[in-house]
Design a protein around this motif. Sequence first.
Motif, short mmCIF file in Angstrom:
data_model
loop_
_atom_site.label_atom_id
_atom_site.label_comp_id
_atom_site.label_asym_id
_atom_site.label_seq_id
_atom_site.Cartn_x
_atom_site.Cartn_y
_atom_site.Cartn_z
N HIS A 150 0.83 -1.20 0.00
CA HIS A 150 0.00 0.00 0.00
C HIS A 150 0.87 1.25 0.00
N THR A 151 1.91 1.27 0.81
CA THR A 151 2.80 2.44 0.86
C THR A 151 3.44 2.68 -0.51
N LEU A 152 3.91 1.62 -1.15
CA LEU A 152 4.49 1.75 -2.49
C LEU A 152 3.45 2.29 -3.48
N ALA A 153 2.23 1.79 -3.39
CA ALA A 153 1.17 2.23 -4.30
C ALA A 153 0.83 3.70 -4.08
N SER A 154 0.73 4.10 -2.81
CA SER A 154 0.41 5.50 -2.52
C SER A 154 1.47 6.44 -3.09
N ARG A 155 2.73 6.07 -2.92
CA ARG A 155 3.80 6.90 -3.46
C ARG A 155 3.74 6.96 -4.99
N ILE A 209 -6.55 9.44 -2.02
CA ILE A 209 -6.14 8.04 -1.87
C ILE A 209 -6.77 7.45 -0.62
N CYS A 210 -7.28 6.24 -0.75
CA CYS A 210 -7.78 5.53 0.43
C CYS A 210 -7.30 4.08 0.40
N LEU A 211 -7.34 3.47 1.55
CA LEU A 211 -7.09 2.04 1.71
C LEU A 211 -8.36 1.48 2.34
N ALA A 212 -9.11 0.69 1.59
CA ALA A 212 -10.42 0.23 2.04
C ALA A 212 -10.28 -1.01 2.92
N MET A 235 -2.68 7.18 10.19
CA MET A 235 -2.77 8.58 10.61
C MET A 235 -1.51 9.08 11.31
N THR A 236 -0.88 8.21 12.11
CA THR A 236 0.23 8.67 12.96
C THR A 236 1.56 8.00 12.67
N ARG A 268 9.20 -1.52 12.62
CA ARG A 268 9.17 -0.08 12.89
C ARG A 268 9.15 0.77 11.63
N SER A 269 10.09 0.56 10.73
CA SER A 269 10.19 1.42 9.55
C SER A 269 8.97 1.27 8.64
N ASP A 270 8.43 0.07 8.56
CA ASP A 270 7.24 -0.14 7.73
C ASP A 270 6.03 0.59 8.29
N ILE A 271 5.89 0.58 9.61
CA ILE A 271 4.76 1.26 10.24
C ILE A 271 4.90 2.77 10.11
N ARG A 272 6.09 3.29 10.36
CA ARG A 272 6.30 4.74 10.28
C ARG A 272 6.04 5.26 8.87
N ALA A 273 6.34 4.43 7.87
CA ALA A 273 6.17 4.84 6.47
C ALA A 273 4.70 4.98 6.08
N LEU A 274 3.78 4.43 6.88
CA LEU A 274 2.36 4.48 6.54
C LEU A 274 1.75 5.86 6.75
#
Length: 336
Positions: A78-83, A98-101, A137-138, A158-164
């Motif tokens: 999802h992060t890759l797609a959003s970027r 952009i949304c993630l359903a 959100m955070t 950690r890095s994957d979560i922060r990237a969201l």
Amino acid sequence: PAWFVAKGGWEVRSNTACFGRFVEYVCSRLAPHCAHWTTINELNGYAITGWVAGAHPPGKCDDFLAMLCVLRHLLVAHTLASRAIRAASASASTNPTICLAFNYVWFVSASSWNPLTNFVTMFLNLVYNFVLNDALMTGRFSNFPIPFDLVACLCGWRSDIRALKGTVDIFGVNHYYRNVVSFGYVKENEPPPTPTDMKIFLPGRLLIRAGPVDGFEKNDFGWDLTPSSMRILLLALWERYQTPIIITESGTADGDEPDVRRVRYLSSMLEAVSNLKSRCGVDIRGYLVWTLLDNFEWAEGFKTRFGLLKTNFDTLERSERKDTCDMLRGVFGTNM
């Protein structure tokens, strides 16, 4: 695709790059024409039904570690797609939304006086409905009352979560029903759990169940008809995040003629959405009905009928479900 499964599917992290390249290719062509994007649909439901419930491909049961692995890699995808969407939209001078359903199930306690039932209900709502949105959100999972973020960081997430953080502009909500959480005993011929009737078996033949209520009116899928849960869920999301919402899936399976259950369900849903907007100030940007045509369900085939239009799968002839369509025309006008 078969080639993707042969490479290990979503259980292999390097495969997320395949999805990233796919999104880049699609966005390079669609960005000038598209303003609203959903990166992935129901990744939480996909991971649970495929690796825990065994109801959808790959049909694995109780493989919780693999389920968490798949969930992590889908979030990375999802992060890759959003970027990719934002980059392609910038090149096309468009402003994407952009949304993630996610799939949402609202859990309620069968006994307000039972602290164990109340705790399990709170835990299920937190895990299924809020933890992933907290990260969107955070950039962090919530740490109260359970230290999800701490545990995830200790496990290397950690890095994957922060990237969201910042990867969505709006919440996509797929919601159909609520489940009631109760304690009981395992019966002699206890039916196995299903994706919509979850069970946790405890020592001493004790059972925690989160599922539909016996005797409650249901649709053809066996889901309780509870449009009130949409109002509770949307209000909870708005109060927690103050983020715009689009209802990306909402509907019910009703093959009866006339389809009075669908009429009651959809009209109650639309009333709830209207009241939330006008009386509570919830920023709801849209409501998408599942679905326009009767469809093929992953595990149930053509049995369940969700369509506003009835489909004959032998001839592909389509016709209005008159009662529902008349109701919607009355709400939205004769141009429908």
